[in-house]
Scaffold this motif. Structure first.
Motif, mmCIF file in Angstrom:
data_model
loop_
_atom_site.group_PDB
_atom_site.id
_atom_site.type_symbol
_atom_site.label_atom_id
_atom_site.label_comp_id
_atom_site.label_asym_id
_atom_site.label_seq_id
_atom_site.Cartn_x
_atom_site.Cartn_y
_atom_site.Cartn_z
ATOM 1 N N THR A 242 0.859 -0.951 -0.028
ATOM 2 C CA THR A 242 -0.120 -0.066 0.263
ATOM 3 C C THR A 242 1.009 0.795 -0.043
ATOM 4 O O THR A 242 2.345 1.334 -0.080
ATOM 5 C CB THR A 242 -0.736 0.189 1.107
ATOM 6 N N SER B 167 -6.939 -4.521 -2.962
ATOM 7 C CA SER B 167 -5.933 -5.154 -2.087
ATOM 8 C C SER B 167 -6.085 -7.001 -2.868
ATOM 9 O O SER B 167 -7.900 -6.506 -2.448
ATOM 10 C CB SER B 167 -4.715 -5.071 -1.335
ATOM 11 N N SER C 260 -2.938 -5.364 4.642
ATOM 12 C CA SER C 260 -2.222 -4.514 3.310
ATOM 13 C C SER C 260 -1.101 -4.341 4.468
ATOM 14 O O SER C 260 -1.429 -3.954 5.813
ATOM 15 C CB SER C 260 -3.211 -3.051 3.371
ATOM 16 N N SER D 87 2.103 -1.542 5.257
ATOM 17 C CA SER D 87 1.914 -0.202 4.658
ATOM 18 C C SER D 87 4.089 0.204 3.791
ATOM 19 O O SER D 87 4.815 -0.483 4.636
ATOM 20 C CB SER D 87 1.439 0.630 5.268
ATOM 21 N N ARG E 296 -3.981 2.722 0.743
ATOM 22 C CA ARG E 296 -4.769 2.493 0.130
ATOM 23 C C ARG E 296 -3.256 1.530 -1.140
ATOM 24 O O ARG E 296 -1.675 1.630 -1.334
ATOM 25 C CB ARG E 296 -5.425 3.086 -1.582
ATOM 26 N N ALA E 297 -3.702 0.625 -1.990
ATOM 27 C CA ALA E 297 -2.900 -0.531 -2.388
ATOM 28 C C ALA E 297 -3.270 -0.146 -3.620
ATOM 29 O O ALA E 297 -3.647 1.191 -4.727
ATOM 30 C CB ALA E 297 -4.140 -1.521 -2.657
#
Length: 590
Positions: free
Chosen positions: A73, A92, A97, A99, A117-118
């Motif tokens: 991410t 994802s 996820s 980071s 966010r992915a």
């Protein structure tokens, strides 16, 4: 100009993956945010979660590295809206996820409202492989909709394929719904018995650079048996690009190692294909470019499989081969088999290749059917065929500044031309004393132009029939060309059955030499009957048309002569009558 533009277009297509991925990792191997490291050696206390960010925490498999990318991410930038939400396509595949940002700065209060966010799945990224052991390929590695480069971090690394024939699977599977780019660099593919790649999407580009394919044993069936497996459902679709640059393909065994590609652009540059069995390229509705490459010591015995007729078989293709060599290859059917489309060969050498299959499949070492072809600045040297060396049916063939030297055929002729046009320009053909062919050329229902061409025949009467050109219902045009006969072959040019026409610009000659000295020479012409062995060269041979013309002329001469005599007699009789009438009138007057 068209050929140069075509090559430029293919180079652009080949370089697109490099443009997408950007520059290579430099000599200092600076780590990139989108680079992942994969170690082939076993790792103690291995944790796959979030692996691959550095050489100190590498992934232990290619699958884990791809999974790490899919779950990576990023933190939105300050300029993005605080309530921005990733789209579904950017989500994802995992509920969790990883980071890449360790933490926000202490005074970054707005970051509390921004969600990590992915990465978009289409983001280009690199896998760097390293380690002393090879990589095993036990499970399918899915590269669906990924723009990925898989490369050796330093020296070449090896990926070994499945060694079991029970339920074999490809190492990599590619399925795409959009245009994607996949690149392999400095990878050794070995010990495969099934596909390296299975392709199930159409809009893709697959590039191999500095790769080695060795010791593979492909024995699959149909179009699924070779190095690349093709789904039959995508044969009619577009946008498939395959390139091989600076690659080595060697020591392949098995009975089905053919690349079978449809609607594809195939680019081969500076690559070598050496010591392979049952290997080749079968292309349909495709573009093929081969530059600065070598094909040598390949043996193809299984060309009947799936109707593959040549080491390179192109059906409805546009093919360009330049600065490449074909040496010491053995084929049952053909070395090159091109039907429909167009071909351009330049500065290419075909040497010591052998065709030794059945006489009825197919027709020559090199076959052109309904193809517009151009061969220039090339050479055919010491090739052997049990049928013919070149077969051209239909289309237009140009042979320019090319040499054919000491090629042998045990069939009917060396060059067979049928139902087309063939142009020889600044070309030299030399026939040695061992050829068993009946003739040098066989021309059937075609138009052949020989411009500034030289033919030297050293064959004797015991090994070669008494015609250099066998002509059937064709037209032959000779411009500033010479044929030199140094053997026992008779001094005649054509063994023609019917309807052959030859035109000579006046300075094309046929000469016979004995003991190094010229015995006779005359203007090249196509004669309809074989000259008798004891007949002098100066004897005139008249064909049926010439005899008919002479008969008509004689008949017309006789008719005109008879009519002239009758007219003279009538005129003389009229003058006599006038004279007698005048005499009678004079007597009456007196």
């Amino acid at each position: 100009m068209y050929r140069k533009l075509h090559i430029l277009l293919l180079l652009i297509c080949t370089l697109l993956p490099t443009v997408v991925f950007g520059d290579e990792i430099d000599s200092n191997h600076e780590e990139s945010e989108l680079s992942f490291f994969v170690l082939s050696d076993p790792i103690n206390d291995y944790n796959a979660w979030g692996c691959g960010d550095s050489m100190n925490s590498p992934c232990n498999s290619i699958q884990d590295a791809i999974y790490s990318f899919l779950n990576k991410t990023i933190t939105p930038s300050e300029s993005e809206p605080e309530d921005s939400t990733p789209s579904s396509s950017e989500s994802s595949l995992s509920s969790s996820s990883y980071s890449s940002s360790s933490q926000s700065s202490s005074n970054s209060f707005p970051s509390m409202k921004r969600k990590n966010r992915a990465l978009p799945k289409s983001t280009p990224f690199i896998l760097n492989l390293f380690g002393e052991n090879h990589f095993e390929s036990h499970n399918i590695i899915h590269l669906d909709n990924l723009n990925i480069k898989i490369q050796a971090y330093q020296d070449h690394v090896t990926i070994k394929g499945h060694t079991s024939y029970v339920n074999p699977k490809p190492s990599f599977s590619i399925s795409s719904t959009g245009l994607i780019f996949i690149k392999f660099d400095k990878i050794i593919f070995s010990d495969y018995v099934y596909n390296i790649i299975g392709v199930y999407g159409s809009s893709l580009s697959v590039a191999f650079e500095n790769c080695i394919f060795q010791d593979n044993n492909f024995n699959g069936s149909g179009q699924t048996g070779g190095p690349i497996s093709y789904s039959s459902q995508i044969e009619s679709q577009e946008h498939k690009h395959f390139s091989f640059s600076n690659c080595i393909y060697k020591n392949q065994k098995g009975y089905n190692g053919f690349f079978q590609l449809y609607n594809a652009t195939v680019f081969i540059y500076n690559s070598s294909f050496i010591d392979n069995e049952n290997f080749g390229f079968f292309l349909k509705d495709s573009h093929l470019t081969i530059l600065y490459s070598i094909f040598t010591n390949n043996i193809i015995n299984n060309q009947e499989l799936n109707e593959v007729h040549g080491l390179i078989h192109c059906d409805n293709c546009r093919a360009t081969i330049d600065n490449s060599n074909f040496y010491n290859n053995y084929v049952r059917n053909s070395l090159l088999y091109i039907i429909n489309g167009s071909v351009d060969f330049g500065q290419t050498i075909f040497m010591n290749n052998t065709k030794s299959g059945y006489l009825d499949i197919p027709e020559a070492l090199v076959v052109f059917k309904d193809v517009n072809s151009r061969i220039h600045k090339s050479a055919f040297v010491i090739n052997l065929s049990n049928n013919r060396i070149i077969y051209a049916r239909g289309g237009k063939t140009n042979l320019e500044s090319t040499g054919l030297v000491e090629n042998e055929s045990t069939g009917d002729t060396l060059i067979f031309i049928q139902d087309g046009q063939f142009f020889f320009r600044s070309t030299e053909i030399q026939i040695d004393s061992d050829t068993k062919a009946n003739s040098v050329f066989m021309v059937v229902r075609s138009r052949v132009t020989m411009d500034n061409m030289k033919i030297k025949v050293y064959s004797n009467h015991s090994t070669m029939k008494t015609s250099i050109i066998e002509c059937f219902r064709s037209e032959l045009y000779f411009i500033s060309s010479t044929i030199e006969n140094y053997g026992d072959i008779q001094s005649l040019l054509c063994d023609s059955e019917t309807d052959c026409l030859s035109l000579n610009n006046g300075n094309s000659t046929f000469s016979t030499y004995y003991g190094g000295k010229m015995e006779s020479t005359h203007s090249i012409s196509c004669r309809n009957e074989v000259q008798d062995e004891n007949q002098d060269d100066d004897d005139i041979q008249l064909d049926d048309g010439t005899i008919a013309a002479i008969v008509v002329c004689i008949f017309a001469f006789v008719i005109i002569s008879v009519m002239s005599i009758i007219f003279f007699i009538k005129r003389n009789s009229s003058n006599q009558n006038k004279k007698y009438t005048k005499q009678i009138d004079d007597i009456d007057t007196n």
